[in-house]
Design a protein around this motif. Structure first.
Motif, PDB file in Angstrom:
ATOM      1  N   ALA A 230       0.645  -1.422   0.030  1.00 33.95           N
ATOM      2  CA  ALA A 230      -0.241   0.048   0.127  1.00 33.95           C
ATOM      3  C   ALA A 230       0.771   1.349   0.221  1.00 33.95           C
ATOM      4  CB  ALA A 230      -0.908  -0.131   1.127  1.00 33.95           C
ATOM      5  N   LEU A 231       1.885   1.148   0.641  1.00 32.80           N
ATOM      6  CA  LEU A 231       2.840   2.432   0.921  1.00 32.80           C
ATOM      7  C   LEU A 231       3.368   2.947  -0.501  1.00 32.80           C
ATOM      8  CD1 LEU A 231       4.203   1.923   4.362  1.00 32.80           C
ATOM      9  CD2 LEU A 231       2.326   3.100   4.060  1.00 32.80           C
ATOM     10  N   PRO A 232       4.003   2.110  -1.268  1.00 31.05           N
ATOM     11  CA  PRO A 232       4.597   2.485  -2.698  1.00 31.05           C
ATOM     12  C   PRO A 232       3.405   2.788  -3.500  1.00 31.05           C
ATOM     13  CG  PRO A 232       5.099   0.077  -1.963  1.00 31.05           C
ATOM     14  CD  PRO A 232       4.551   0.860  -0.602  1.00 31.05           C
ATOM     15  N   LEU A 233       2.318   1.980  -3.424  1.00 30.35           N
ATOM     16  CA  LEU A 233       1.465   2.196  -4.429  1.00 30.35           C
ATOM     17  C   LEU A 233       0.756   3.740  -4.128  1.00 30.35           C
ATOM     18  CD1 LEU A 233      -0.573  -1.026  -4.205  1.00 30.35           C
ATOM     19  CD2 LEU A 233       0.593  -0.063  -6.332  1.00 30.35           C
ATOM     20  N   MET A 234       0.657   4.190  -2.788  1.00 28.90           N
ATOM     21  CA  MET A 234       0.058   5.372  -2.588  1.00 28.90           C
ATOM     22  C   MET A 234       1.051   6.519  -3.084  1.00 28.90           C
ATOM     23  SD  MET A 234      -1.092   4.900   1.437  1.00 28.90           S
ATOM     24  CE  MET A 234      -1.550   6.641   1.741  1.00 28.90           C
ATOM     25  N   ILE A 235       2.405   6.090  -2.917  1.00 32.81           N
ATOM     26  CA  ILE A 235       3.449   7.288  -3.399  1.00 32.81           C
ATOM     27  C   ILE A 235       3.601   7.276  -4.800  1.00 32.81           C
ATOM     28  CG2 ILE A 235       5.852   7.500  -3.425  1.00 32.81           C
ATOM     29  CD1 ILE A 235       6.124   6.318  -0.601  1.00 32.81           C
TER      30      ILE A 235
ATOM     31  N   GLN B 267      -0.195   8.357   8.317  1.00 33.42           N
ATOM     32  CA  GLN B 267       1.000   9.124   8.316  1.00 33.42           C
ATOM     33  C   GLN B 267       1.380   9.419   6.626  1.00 33.42           C
ATOM     34  OE1 GLN B 267       2.269  10.970  10.457  1.00 33.42           O
ATOM     35  NE2 GLN B 267       4.367  11.453   9.687  1.00 33.42           N
ATOM     36  N   LEU B 268       1.319   8.338   5.981  1.00 28.56           N
ATOM     37  CA  LEU B 268       1.770   8.854   4.718  1.00 28.56           C
ATOM     38  C   LEU B 268       0.805   9.652   3.826  1.00 28.56           C
ATOM     39  CD1 LEU B 268       3.639   8.367   2.312  1.00 28.56           C
ATOM     40  CD2 LEU B 268       2.552   6.221   1.714  1.00 28.56           C
ATOM     41  N   SER B 269      -0.500   9.623   4.227  1.00 29.31           N
ATOM     42  CA  SER B 269      -1.516  10.307   3.665  1.00 29.31           C
ATOM     43  C   SER B 269      -1.192  11.847   3.902  1.00 29.31           C
ATOM     44  CB  SER B 269      -3.098  10.054   4.211  1.00 29.31           C
ATOM     45  OG  SER B 269      -3.266   8.860   3.905  1.00 29.31           O
ATOM     46  N   ARG B 270      -0.728  12.001   5.214  1.00 28.25           N
ATOM     47  CA  ARG B 270      -0.284  13.307   5.710  1.00 28.25           C
ATOM     48  C   ARG B 270       0.848  13.725   4.939  1.00 28.25           C
ATOM     49  NH1 ARG B 270      -0.047  11.235  11.187  1.00 28.25           N
ATOM     50  NH2 ARG B 270      -2.197  10.868  11.520  1.00 28.25           N
ATOM     51  N   ILE B 271       1.795  13.130   4.552  1.00 30.85           N
ATOM     52  CA  ILE B 271       3.025  13.530   3.928  1.00 30.85           C
ATOM     53  C   ILE B 271       2.549  13.676   2.628  1.00 30.85           C
ATOM     54  CG2 ILE B 271       5.176  12.531   2.927  1.00 30.85           C
ATOM     55  CD1 ILE B 271       5.458  10.669   5.613  1.00 30.85           C
ATOM     56  N   LEU B 272       1.777  12.963   1.870  1.00 29.44           N
ATOM     57  CA  LEU B 272       1.546  13.169   0.410  1.00 29.44           C
ATOM     58  C   LEU B 272       0.495  14.678   0.532  1.00 29.44           C
ATOM     59  CD1 LEU B 272       0.448   9.359  -0.609  1.00 29.44           C
ATOM     60  CD2 LEU B 272       2.602  10.924  -1.257  1.00 29.44           C
TER      61      LEU B 272
ATOM     62  N   ASP C 229      -4.626  15.285  -2.895  1.00 32.46           N
ATOM     63  CA  ASP C 229      -5.848  15.143  -1.996  1.00 32.46           C
ATOM     64  C   ASP C 229      -6.097  13.694  -1.851  1.00 32.46           C
ATOM     65  OD1 ASP C 229      -8.271  15.896  -1.012  1.00 32.46           O
ATOM     66  OD2 ASP C 229      -9.315  15.866  -2.932  1.00 32.46           O
ATOM     67  N   VAL C 230      -6.131  13.219  -0.385  1.00 35.34           N
ATOM     68  CA  VAL C 230      -6.398  11.776  -0.249  1.00 35.34           C
ATOM     69  C   VAL C 230      -7.826  11.744   0.458  1.00 35.34           C
ATOM     70  CG1 VAL C 230      -5.311   9.676   0.880  1.00 35.34           C
ATOM     71  CG2 VAL C 230      -3.851  11.548   0.108  1.00 35.34           C
ATOM     72  N   THR C 231      -8.670  10.800  -0.173  1.00 34.32           N
ATOM     73  CA  THR C 231      -9.897  10.790   0.354  1.00 34.32           C
ATOM     74  C   THR C 231     -10.319   9.356   0.499  1.00 34.32           C
ATOM     75  OG1 THR C 231     -11.027  11.218  -1.725  1.00 34.32           O
ATOM     76  CG2 THR C 231     -10.983  12.884  -0.083  1.00 34.32           C
ATOM     77  N   VAL C 232     -10.966   9.166   1.593  1.00 32.57           N
ATOM     78  CA  VAL C 232     -11.588   7.590   1.925  1.00 32.57           C
ATOM     79  C   VAL C 232     -12.673   7.572   0.974  1.00 32.57           C
ATOM     80  CG1 VAL C 232     -12.318   6.019   3.612  1.00 32.57           C
ATOM     81  CG2 VAL C 232     -10.485   7.561   4.169  1.00 32.57           C
ATOM     82  N   ALA C 233     -12.713   6.709   0.016  1.00 34.56           N
ATOM     83  CA  ALA C 233     -13.857   6.509  -0.905  1.00 34.56           C
ATOM     84  C   ALA C 233     -14.572   5.566  -0.703  1.00 34.56           C
ATOM     85  CB  ALA C 233     -13.195   6.521  -2.386  1.00 34.56           C
TER      86      ALA C 233
ATOM     87  N   LYS D 281      -8.772   7.432  -2.544  1.00 33.58           N
ATOM     88  CA  LYS D 281      -8.633   7.970  -3.857  1.00 33.58           C
ATOM     89  C   LYS D 281      -7.525   9.181  -3.767  1.00 33.58           C
ATOM     90  CE  LYS D 281     -12.859   8.441  -6.010  1.00 33.58           C
ATOM     91  NZ  LYS D 281     -14.141   9.165  -6.223  1.00 33.58           N
ATOM     92  N   LEU D 282      -6.671   8.938  -4.668  1.00 36.93           N
ATOM     93  CA  LEU D 282      -5.433  10.016  -4.513  1.00 36.93           C
ATOM     94  C   LEU D 282      -5.324  10.546  -5.761  1.00 36.93           C
ATOM     95  CD1 LEU D 282      -4.229   6.720  -3.327  1.00 36.93           C
ATOM     96  CD2 LEU D 282      -2.946   8.470  -2.322  1.00 36.93           C
ATOM     97  N   ASP D 283      -5.376  12.081  -5.508  1.00 36.82           N
ATOM     98  CA  ASP D 283      -5.583  12.993  -6.400  1.00 36.82           C
ATOM     99  C   ASP D 283      -4.275  14.050  -6.486  1.00 36.82           C
ATOM    100  OD1 ASP D 283      -5.891  14.845  -8.437  1.00 36.82           O
ATOM    101  OD2 ASP D 283      -7.848  15.249  -7.957  1.00 36.82           O
TER     102      ASP D 283
END
Ligand code: UD1
Length: 430
Positions: A25-30, A52-57, A63-67, A82-84
């Motif tokens: 999940a972490l590298p995918l979010m990145i 924590q990674l959502s805060r960093i991004l 824009d990180v939202t729980v969809a 959802k990462l925009d």
């Protein structure tokens, strides 16, 4: 600070749904930083490292939202994010945000590839050895970046015209190095070849998601990855693969306490080396479409020697848990840690429960069968903490695990999952 209390001695019976893998999940979010379009990730575990990674991004402008959430039998397991990253507003990842999680250093690659520059604090994370980033930086330099270390930060700049494809040979297998090189190479000019790339399933998961985003990558699952750079990537939807470390941990817990548990959604092909060892130790393992079923009824556990190795070898992230298991085996087991130096902090804590373990260099010798008795113990890193949980499940009486924030970094709904299978595990808040 939360603590976890375990009253040991119960067998485990039932079903444990396996969460999405934290380390995928972490590298995918990145990777969301690589595109202006939306990246939708399903089956993301609800863990403090993800938050924590959502805060960093977010600090970079994502824009990180729980969809959406996935409902399990006992509340929610997993979520859709959802990462925009349409606008990158800042290419600096500051110390305050990065220092608690090593993987956040990997943002350096997509920022550099897309924006031509990045300033990222050198990492912290689990206290297991020195864990340098020299190979990650070497890979970026091979792609043409210039890198300076200034005041605890790595400051990277791409050449005019962007990163250039190159041959990169890793002298040592590195998961983070492979993730970083992949994320930088997908937007570079020309072809990159990674030699001695990590073959961990999480690397393949990242590569598969990048391909959905329009990247051209060949050699998935092998030690040689070939990447033809493309000018831009698009959005995509991708589901995080099941967590093989969580799977192996619960498999060892069942082997230790006895009982019969279905690890729902687990993939045996991601964990064969560890399953073989658990089987040799005396548990019965059966794989079917639903997942992996682990059972042990009455049979004695036998000592097995293990050495950690990069995938497909026995994972270092299961070494501490296997050591806990071997305290209950008949005979002497030798456990060699070949990936990280200093990854034996759990030894002293296991000894507080009555384990008999000798350390010599990178080898731990475990004398079974130790009668474990509950005690106060302290979690020291993520995987070490969970080895104390499974030892506590087999120990007589009460084990109190302090500083459980490490567990919350990597194990979704641990108390609920174990509790539903009959374990007596309670979180004490405050
Ligand atoms: C990842 C995992 C971690 C796992 C490890 C090994 C995540 C978030 N973390 O960590 O859970 O234990 O893989 O499977 O996915 N090294 C160098 N120089 C470098 C980079 C690494 O010498 O620049 C060394 C490390 O010190 C270590 C070895 O290479 O001895 C492997 O480390 P690496 O595979 O990079 O681990 P991580 O990616 O940090």
């Amino acid at each position: 600070m939360d603590r976890i209390r375990i009253i040991g001695g119960n067998r485990l019976n039932g079903v444990i749904p396996i969460s999405g893998a934290k380390n995928a999940a972490l590298p995918l979010m990145i990777a969301s930083l690589l595109t202006k379009e939306k990246l939708v990730l399903d089956n993301v575990p609800r863990l403090s490292d993800v938050r924590q990674l959502s805060r960093i991004l977010g600090n970079h402008g994502v824009d990180v939202t729980v969809a959406g959430k996935r409902n399990g039998q006992d509340g929610e397991i997993g979520q859709t994010l959802k990462l925009d990253a349409e606008m990158i507003v800042d290419t600096c990842a500051p110390y305050e945000l990065v220092s608690t999680m090593r993987a956040s250093f990997w943002v350096i690659a997509p920022l550099l590839a897309r924006m031509g520059e990045a300033r990222v604090s050198l990492p912290g994370g689990c206290a297991i050895g020195t864990r340098p980033v020299d190979l990650l930086l070497m890979a970026l330099e091979r792609l043409g970046a210039t890198i300076e270390i200034e005041g605890g930060y790595a400051v990277a700049k791409a050449p005019a015209g962007g990163l250039k494809g190159a041959e990169i040979a890793f002298p040592k297998v590195t998961v983070g190095g492979t993730h970083t090189a992949l994320m930088a190479a997908v937007l570079a000019n020309g072809t990159t070849v990674l030699h001695n790339a990590a073959r961990e399933p999480e690397v393949t998961d990242l590569a598969e998601c990048l391909i959905k985003m329009g990247a051209r990558i060949r050699g998935l699952g092998t030690a040689t990855l070939e990447i033809d750079g493309v000018p831009r990537l698009s959005g995509a939807q991708h589901a995080v693969l099941p967590d093989r470390i969580e799977t192996g941990t619960y498999a060892m817990a069942v082997a230790m306490t006895g009982g019969d548990v279905l690890l729902e959604g687990a993939r045996a092909d991601h964990l064969q080396a560890a399953l073989d060892m658990i089987g040799q130790a005396g548990a019965t393992i059966a794989c079917n479409n639903e997942g992996i079923r682990v059972s042990r009824n009455g049979s004695l556990l036998e000592a097995v020697d293990v050495a950690t190795d990069p995938f497909p070898g026995f994972p270092t992230d299961l070494q501490a848990q296997f050591m806990a298991l071997m305290t209950q085996a008949n005979g002497t087991s030798r456990i060699a840690e070949t990936i990280f130096e200093n990854r034996f902090m759990h030894v002293q804590e296991l000894a507080r429960l009555g384990a008999q373990i000798r350390l010599s260099g990178d080898i731990a010798t475990v004398e079974g069968v130790a009668r474990l008795k509950g005690a106060q113990v302290m979690a020291t890193d993520l995987r070490a903490s969970v080895s104390l949980v499974i030892a506590g499940l087999a120990a007589e009486g009460e084990t109190m695990i302090n500083r459980v924030y490490h567990l919350d970094r990597g194990f979704e709904q641990l108390e609920t999952k174990l509790g539903r299978c009959g374990a007596d595990v309670t979180r004490i808040s405050g």
